[in-house]
Design a protein around this motif. Structure first.
Motif, mmCIF file in Angstrom:
data_model
loop_
_atom_site.group_PDB
_atom_site.id
_atom_site.type_symbol
_atom_site.label_atom_id
_atom_site.label_comp_id
_atom_site.label_asym_id
_atom_site.label_seq_id
_atom_site.Cartn_x
_atom_site.Cartn_y
_atom_site.Cartn_z
ATOM 1 N N THR A 1 1.027 -1.618 0.247
ATOM 2 C CA THR A 1 0.390 0.201 0.032
ATOM 3 C C THR A 1 0.394 1.030 0.270
ATOM 4 N N ILE A 2 0.512 2.646 -0.442
ATOM 5 C CA ILE A 2 0.781 3.652 -0.149
ATOM 6 C C ILE A 2 -0.196 4.377 0.204
ATOM 7 N N ASP A 3 -0.093 5.723 0.970
ATOM 8 C CA ASP A 3 -0.741 6.587 1.546
ATOM 9 C C ASP A 3 -0.560 7.887 0.995
ATOM 10 N N VAL A 4 -1.515 8.324 0.621
ATOM 11 C CA VAL A 4 -1.465 9.609 -0.322
ATOM 12 C C VAL A 4 -2.389 10.487 0.884
ATOM 13 N N TYR A 5 -1.855 11.782 1.085
ATOM 14 C CA TYR A 5 -3.006 12.946 2.058
ATOM 15 C C TYR A 5 -2.290 14.214 1.451
ATOM 16 N N SER A 6 -3.482 14.740 1.315
ATOM 17 C CA SER A 6 -3.663 16.380 1.595
ATOM 18 C C SER A 6 -4.054 16.306 3.581
ATOM 19 N N ARG A 7 -4.393 17.993 3.547
ATOM 20 C CA ARG A 7 -4.651 18.902 4.792
ATOM 21 C C ARG A 7 -5.698 18.333 5.280
ATOM 22 N N ARG A 8 -6.985 17.786 4.149
ATOM 23 C CA ARG A 8 -8.454 17.398 4.426
ATOM 24 C C ARG A 8 -8.360 15.957 4.469
ATOM 25 N N GLN A 9 -7.451 14.889 4.160
ATOM 26 C CA GLN A 9 -8.396 13.394 3.618
ATOM 27 C C GLN A 9 -6.570 12.735 2.998
ATOM 28 N N LEU A 10 -7.097 11.801 3.677
ATOM 29 C CA LEU A 10 -5.852 10.135 3.350
ATOM 30 C C LEU A 10 -7.212 9.426 3.097
ATOM 31 N N VAL A 11 -5.532 8.879 1.523
ATOM 32 C CA VAL A 11 -6.332 7.714 0.406
ATOM 33 C C VAL A 11 -4.567 6.476 0.466
ATOM 34 N N THR A 12 -5.936 5.275 1.027
ATOM 35 C CA THR A 12 -4.469 4.565 1.003
ATOM 36 C C THR A 12 -5.382 3.958 -0.124
ATOM 37 N N LEU A 13 -4.125 3.194 -0.562
ATOM 38 C CA LEU A 13 -4.513 2.781 -2.012
ATOM 39 C C LEU A 13 -3.105 1.055 -2.173
ATOM 40 N N LEU A 14 -3.929 0.279 -2.390
ATOM 41 C CA LEU A 14 -3.300 -1.350 -2.894
ATOM 42 C C LEU A 14 -2.743 -0.577 -3.508
ATOM 43 N N VAL A 15 -1.016 -1.102 -3.973
ATOM 44 C CA VAL A 15 -0.139 -1.495 -5.224
ATOM 45 C C VAL A 15 -0.204 -2.693 -5.776
ATOM 46 N N VAL A 16 -0.756 -2.735 -6.671
ATOM 47 C CA VAL A 16 -0.722 -3.805 -7.348
ATOM 48 C C VAL A 16 1.015 -3.825 -8.294
ATOM 49 N N ALA A 17 1.799 -4.564 -8.009
ATOM 50 C CA ALA A 17 3.307 -5.166 -8.661
ATOM 51 C C ALA A 17 3.445 -4.906 -9.756
#
Length: 178
Positions: free
Chosen positions: A103-119
């Protein structure tokens, strides 16, 4: 292959230009309350996070606003810069061994998004199945289960297999290049 299946009514990154869809290989759950371990899936082309991140973050800006940072697993991505600049804004890239490997987490001031990372080396049918499962609002599977999602058999998948064998270009019914 068109791996981003976005409609303005159901996905918040609908403003991504159509030419970028293939490059992003991203699928997100709708913004409304989500369930499960991830908020969507991403299939990068390489393990070079600094090279892959700008296109991904540009695609997520419509949902998150200005992205401030990305956290990733050090062992999955290897050495990378600690920050990159996108549209004049600095984005922190922070690697942790405690971050889930896929996974990776991408964040801004208002939200966090966790993404599955497919190889990056995953086959197209398996990657698309994992992206679809990760973006299914009702899916509550673990990251490991999402990555084991069996590919659905379709005409597009058969065409992709033919392409992998003979190297021919494959076009989806929508006319997007695979």
């Amino acid at each position: 292959m068109t791996s981003v299946r976005i409609t303005p009514a159901s996905r918040s990154v609908a403003r991504v230009p159509p030419d970028d869809h293939e490059r992003l290989r991203l699928d997100l759950k709708p913004e409304a309350p989500t369930t499960g371990a991830v908020d969507g899936g991403w299939w990068p082309r390489t393990r070079d996070l600094a090279a892959e991140a700008p296109a991904l973050l540009a695609g997520l800006t419509a949902r998150l606003g200005t992205v401030e940072g990305v956290s990733y697993n050090l062992d999955d991505w290897g050495a990378t810069r600690r920050e990159i600049t996108i549209d004049g804004a600095r984005v922190r890239l922070a690697g942790y061994r405690s971050q889930h490997r896929d996974t990776i987490d991408v964040y801004s001031r208002r939200q966090l998004v966790t993404l599955l990372v497919v190889a990056p080396e995953a086959t197209a049918p398996h990657a698309r199945a994992a992206l679809r499962a990760a973006a299914d609002r009702a899916n509550t599977d673990s990251v490991e289960a999402l990555l084991l999602a069996p590919p659905a058999r379709s005409a597009d998948d058969a065409a992709d297999q033919r392409s992998e064998i003979d190297g021919a270009a494959v076009h989806s019914p929508e006319g997007a290049r695979s």
